[in-house]
Design a protein around this motif. Structure first.
Motif, PDB file in Angstrom:
ATOM      1  N   VAL A 206       8.856   9.161   2.805  1.00 42.81           N
ATOM      2  CA  VAL A 206       8.209   8.102   3.578  1.00 42.81           C
ATOM      3  C   VAL A 206       8.088   8.537   5.041  1.00 42.81           C
ATOM      4  N   ILE A 207       6.890   8.406   5.612  1.00 45.90           N
ATOM      5  CA  ILE A 207       6.679   8.701   7.030  1.00 45.90           C
ATOM      6  C   ILE A 207       6.687   7.382   7.809  1.00 45.90           C
ATOM      7  N   ASP A 208       6.873   7.469   9.116  1.00 44.16           N
ATOM      8  CA  ASP A 208       7.005   6.272   9.952  1.00 44.16           C
ATOM      9  C   ASP A 208       5.780   5.364   9.852  1.00 44.16           C
ATOM     10  N   LYS A 209       4.604   5.959   9.739  1.00 43.86           N
ATOM     11  CA  LYS A 209       3.369   5.182   9.679  1.00 43.86           C
ATOM     12  C   LYS A 209       3.350   4.244   8.474  1.00 43.86           C
TER      13      LYS A 209
ATOM     14  N   VAL B  61       8.436  -0.418   2.051  1.00 42.12           N
ATOM     15  CA  VAL B  61       9.355   0.702   2.304  1.00 42.12           C
ATOM     16  C   VAL B  61       9.905   0.663   3.726  1.00 42.12           C
ATOM     17  N   GLY B  62       9.616  -0.427   4.455  1.00 43.10           N
ATOM     18  CA  GLY B  62      10.021  -0.530   5.845  1.00 43.10           C
ATOM     19  C   GLY B  62      11.379  -1.169   6.039  1.00 43.10           C
TER      20      GLY B  62
ATOM     21  N   GLN C 219       0.793  -1.231   0.000  1.00 41.45           N
ATOM     22  CA  GLN C 219       0.000   0.000   0.000  1.00 41.45           C
ATOM     23  C   GLN C 219       0.828   1.285   0.000  1.00 41.45           C
ATOM     24  N   PRO C 220       1.916   1.391   0.775  1.00 40.39           N
ATOM     25  CA  PRO C 220       2.673   2.657   0.768  1.00 40.39           C
ATOM     26  C   PRO C 220       3.194   3.055  -0.602  1.00 40.39           C
ATOM     27  N   ILE C 221       3.532   2.087  -1.455  1.00 41.94           N
ATOM     28  CA  ILE C 221       4.041   2.423  -2.784  1.00 41.94           C
ATOM     29  C   ILE C 221       2.975   3.143  -3.599  1.00 41.94           C
ATOM     30  N   GLY C 222       1.719   2.682  -3.509  1.00 43.07           N
ATOM     31  CA  GLY C 222       0.643   3.360  -4.226  1.00 43.07           C
ATOM     32  C   GLY C 222       0.454   4.784  -3.760  1.00 43.07           C
TER      33      GLY C 222
END
Length: 259
Positions: free
Chosen positions: A76-79, A103-104, A39-42
């Protein structure tokens, strides 16, 4: 009149992802976990693709063609570095854990189960930001309207295949019909993104923008709605399963504010 413009709000850096390693990571997940992992990539792609798209301002008169390079980066944020993953059968008992996203952290997360078994959530690639760079042509102003076009295509190598990005946008000046203390613009932008046969995405932006120019510079506030759909197709990491698995992502954060 032809103007060359470079809008630089980031750096280009996405080559650190290795295709085979990414395939192995995603292939170890079922659809639900894969959605959380990817999801973060989107969300990052949507943010980077639409940041600073309206870099030229349409006017009521005068014709121009702007040719330039638009660079942007979504940080990128921590969440975005973790998601709630769920273990899969035959591992027991079922457990949830805060696992790395794509991204983690690069470290795998291991949880213990019955009879000394272990379940491994694959690590990510620890990206600090997702950069985008794409050539752009802007044509205007025609009756207060600007038209923007983007195209970028190149080979990423045998593992990834071809990267291809297309875009089209139109922005119209609403205050050419009425007086207001600032200029008001309405805009729509569509972009598509394909990475090999594994990734295909469509991104939309509908925006309203208020702009004021003065001796000290140009100020604007933009609010936009940015839905997207990205499809990831990959082979599941199971020797008994040959059919590819498809994961569809939609926007978690469709509201975009720019100042």
């Amino acid at each position: 009149m032809i103007r060359w413009k470079i809008v630089c709000v980031g750096l280009l850096l996405f080559s650190s992802l290795q295709a085979q390693e990414l395939q192995n990571y995603i292939g170890s997940y079922d659809n639900e976990n894969a959605e959380g992992y990817l999801q973060p990539i989107g969300d990052l792609f949507s943010s980077a693709l639409f940041t600073g798209v309206w870099s030229t301002t349409p006017g009521d008169s005068g014709f121009h063609i702007g040719i330039g390079l638009n660079l942007s980066a979504a940080y990128v944020i921590d969440k975005q570095r973790t998601f709630t993953g769920t273990t899969q059968l035959p591992f027991t008992p079922m457990q949830t854990a805060e696992a790395p996203t794509i991204v983690g952290s690069t470290a795998n997360l291991t949880v213990s189960g019955d009879n000394g078994t272990a379940y491994v959530f694959p690590g990510g690639f620890y990206l600090r930001y997702l950069p985008i760079a794409v050539p752009e042509i802007a044509i205007g102003s025609l009756y207060g309207t600007d038209f923007h076009f983007r195209f970028l295509g190149f080979e990423l190598g045998d593992d990834f295949g071809k990267y291809q990005q297309l875009g089209f946008g139109v922005q119209h000046k609403l205050t050419r019909y009425f007086d207001f203390w600032s200029d008001i613009y309405a805009g729509y932008y569509y972009q598509s993104l394909d990475i090999g046969k594994e990734v295909s995405g469509q991104f939309h932006q509908v925006s309203i923008r208020a702009e004021k120019s003065c001796a000290r510079g140009r100020y604007y506030l933009m609010a936009a709605y940015q839905p997207f759909n990205i499809n990831f197709t990959y082979d599941e990491d199971d020797d008994e399963i040959n059919d590819p698995v498809s994961v569809d992502l939609t926007a978690d954060y469709p509201i975009h504010i720019e100042l």
